[in-house]
Design a protein around this motif. Sequence first.
Motif, PDB file in Angstrom:
ATOM      1  N   ILE A 119       0.853  -1.187   0.000  1.00  0.00           N
ATOM      2  CA  ILE A 119       0.000   0.000   0.000  1.00  0.00           C
ATOM      3  C   ILE A 119       0.890   1.238   0.000  1.00  0.00           C
ATOM      4  N   ASP A 120       0.666   2.127  -0.950  1.00  0.00           N
ATOM      5  CA  ASP A 120       1.422   3.374  -1.036  1.00  0.00           C
ATOM      6  C   ASP A 120       0.876   4.355   0.002  1.00  0.00           C
ATOM      7  N   ASP A 121       1.649   4.588   1.060  1.00  0.00           N
ATOM      8  CA  ASP A 121       1.177   5.454   2.145  1.00  0.00           C
ATOM      9  C   ASP A 121       0.899   6.865   1.669  1.00  0.00           C
ATOM     10  N   ALA A 122       1.712   7.367   0.765  1.00  0.00           N
ATOM     11  CA  ALA A 122       1.524   8.735   0.291  1.00  0.00           C
ATOM     12  C   ALA A 122       0.172   8.915  -0.380  1.00  0.00           C
ATOM     13  N   GLU A 123      -0.321   7.862  -1.007  1.00  0.00           N
ATOM     14  CA  GLU A 123      -1.592   7.949  -1.730  1.00  0.00           C
ATOM     15  C   GLU A 123      -2.783   7.540  -0.879  1.00  0.00           C
ATOM     16  N   PHE A 124      -2.590   6.587   0.044  1.00  0.00           N
ATOM     17  CA  PHE A 124      -3.740   5.976   0.704  1.00  0.00           C
ATOM     18  C   PHE A 124      -3.818   6.178   2.214  1.00  0.00           C
ATOM     19  N   SER A 125      -2.728   6.511   2.861  1.00  0.00           N
ATOM     20  CA  SER A 125      -2.763   6.640   4.322  1.00  0.00           C
ATOM     21  C   SER A 125      -3.421   7.953   4.737  1.00  0.00           C
ATOM     22  N   GLY A 126      -4.168   7.892   5.840  1.00  0.00           N
ATOM     23  CA  GLY A 126      -4.767   9.094   6.408  1.00  0.00           C
ATOM     24  C   GLY A 126      -6.042   9.552   5.740  1.00  0.00           C
ATOM     25  N   LYS A 127      -6.597   8.747   4.829  1.00  0.00           N
ATOM     26  CA  LYS A 127      -7.840   9.093   4.144  1.00  0.00           C
ATOM     27  C   LYS A 127      -8.994   8.324   4.785  1.00  0.00           C
ATOM     28  N   LEU A 128      -9.976   9.048   5.316  1.00  0.00           N
ATOM     29  CA  LEU A 128     -11.168   8.426   5.891  1.00  0.00           C
ATOM     30  C   LEU A 128     -12.322   8.628   4.923  1.00  0.00           C
ATOM     31  N   TYR A 129     -12.876   7.536   4.454  1.00  0.00           N
ATOM     32  CA  TYR A 129     -13.919   7.613   3.430  1.00  0.00           C
ATOM     33  C   TYR A 129     -15.122   8.418   3.930  1.00  0.00           C
ATOM     34  N   GLY A 130     -15.570   9.366   3.110  1.00  0.00           N
ATOM     35  CA  GLY A 130     -16.724  10.174   3.459  1.00  0.00           C
ATOM     36  C   GLY A 130     -16.381  11.500   4.089  1.00  0.00           C
ATOM     37  N   LEU A 131     -15.109  11.677   4.471  1.00  0.00           N
ATOM     38  CA  LEU A 131     -14.671  12.945   5.048  1.00  0.00           C
ATOM     39  C   LEU A 131     -13.542  13.519   4.203  1.00  0.00           C
ATOM     40  N   GLY A 132     -13.373  14.833   4.276  1.00  0.00           N
ATOM     41  CA  GLY A 132     -12.267  15.467   3.575  1.00  0.00           C
ATOM     42  C   GLY A 132     -12.332  15.243   2.076  1.00  0.00           C
ATOM     43  N   GLN A 133     -11.194  15.085   1.477  1.00  0.00           N
ATOM     44  CA  GLN A 133     -11.104  14.978   0.025  1.00  0.00           C
ATOM     45  C   GLN A 133     -11.679  13.677  -0.503  1.00  0.00           C
ATOM     46  N   THR A 134     -11.873  12.677   0.360  1.00  0.00           N
ATOM     47  CA  THR A 134     -12.418  11.412  -0.122  1.00  0.00           C
ATOM     48  C   THR A 134     -13.875  11.535  -0.504  1.00  0.00           C
ATOM     49  N   PHE A 135     -14.497  12.675  -0.171  1.00  0.00           N
ATOM     50  CA  PHE A 135     -15.914  12.832  -0.462  1.00  0.00           C
ATOM     51  C   PHE A 135     -16.167  13.169  -1.916  1.00  0.00           C
TER      52      PHE A 135
END
Length: 331
Positions: free
Chosen positions: A241-257
């Motif tokens: 898993i590429d941490d720079a791309e996928f770590s710290g993203k919570l689905y439904g909040l922030g930019q993941t929305f």
Amino acid sequence: MAQIREVWAPNLEAEMRKIRDIIDKYPYVAMDTEFPGVVARPIGAFKTSSDYHYQTMRCNVDLLKIIQVGITLADDEGNLPQESCTWQFNFKFSINDDMYAPESIELLQKSGIDFQRHDEFGIQPNDFAELMITSGMVLTPDTKWISFHSGYDFGYFVKLLTAESLPTTEDDFFALLRIWFPTVYDIKFLMRCKMLKGGLQDVADDLGVLRIGSSHQAGSDSLLTSSTFFKMRHLYFHDHIDDAEFSGKLYGLGQTFSVPNGLTDPTRGGATIAERDDRGSAEISPQQAQGVGLSLGSMQPGGLPGSMNPSPYGPLGTNGQYLRTSLVGGR
């Protein structure tokens, strides 16, 4: 077979000591929570749908008490500790005194949660937080947290660890999240990137991952989250898993929305009814958010705690008040 250990106030220190002893060897921490649903909706003007959902999460986390936390440890290959791999932490909670959404509590009772025992032997949040801080599971990038559609889960965790109300803005919340949980993977966000759909149980079934224990209990859900993550990582991410791309993203909040249609997936295996209801309400546009209020049921006797100020947590950023709905119990 994996073992799910029940943790109550009397054995809290002993079980946390076991985790502390093996966390260096098993640094992947899959997590799930159970909580008493959604009892409040913010009202006001919201810049984005993500802001509306964060403020909804924020006011409910600030008002309510957590019921369970499930934690499953694994090593980098997905191997589980032989003696104990999953812990289910049961918190102090009273259906007579504390607020909750009735549908959520009914679902949890049907899933086997014993609320009388939670009232008598449940863990005090501050006791859990003190041991968590020294457990080796937080404040280090070496520990990698695994979750599923986990805005509420980490909202409750940040509240537990800081012993404070959640920040008024998403940016400040994510800043705290990065301090306490430097590496976080949300399976729901990973699924979106691979065009996979459905709740946790759906993707687990598709991947051939078997559940151990009962759904809607945090221990079983955290174990399923762990097994599903490693199977998914192997099949779709070539074991990396590429941490720079996928770590710290919570689905439904922030930019993941920012997803096609602007909608989140309303399903999540292991979520309470009210939690799924909240996650399924993303069809409300920022323009429609003005004056939003959803009733989950009629007010029960003693619903609003008499000592509670109508707005105890201050304004929700620039968005004014929030509307309480379906408050049950009270103290």
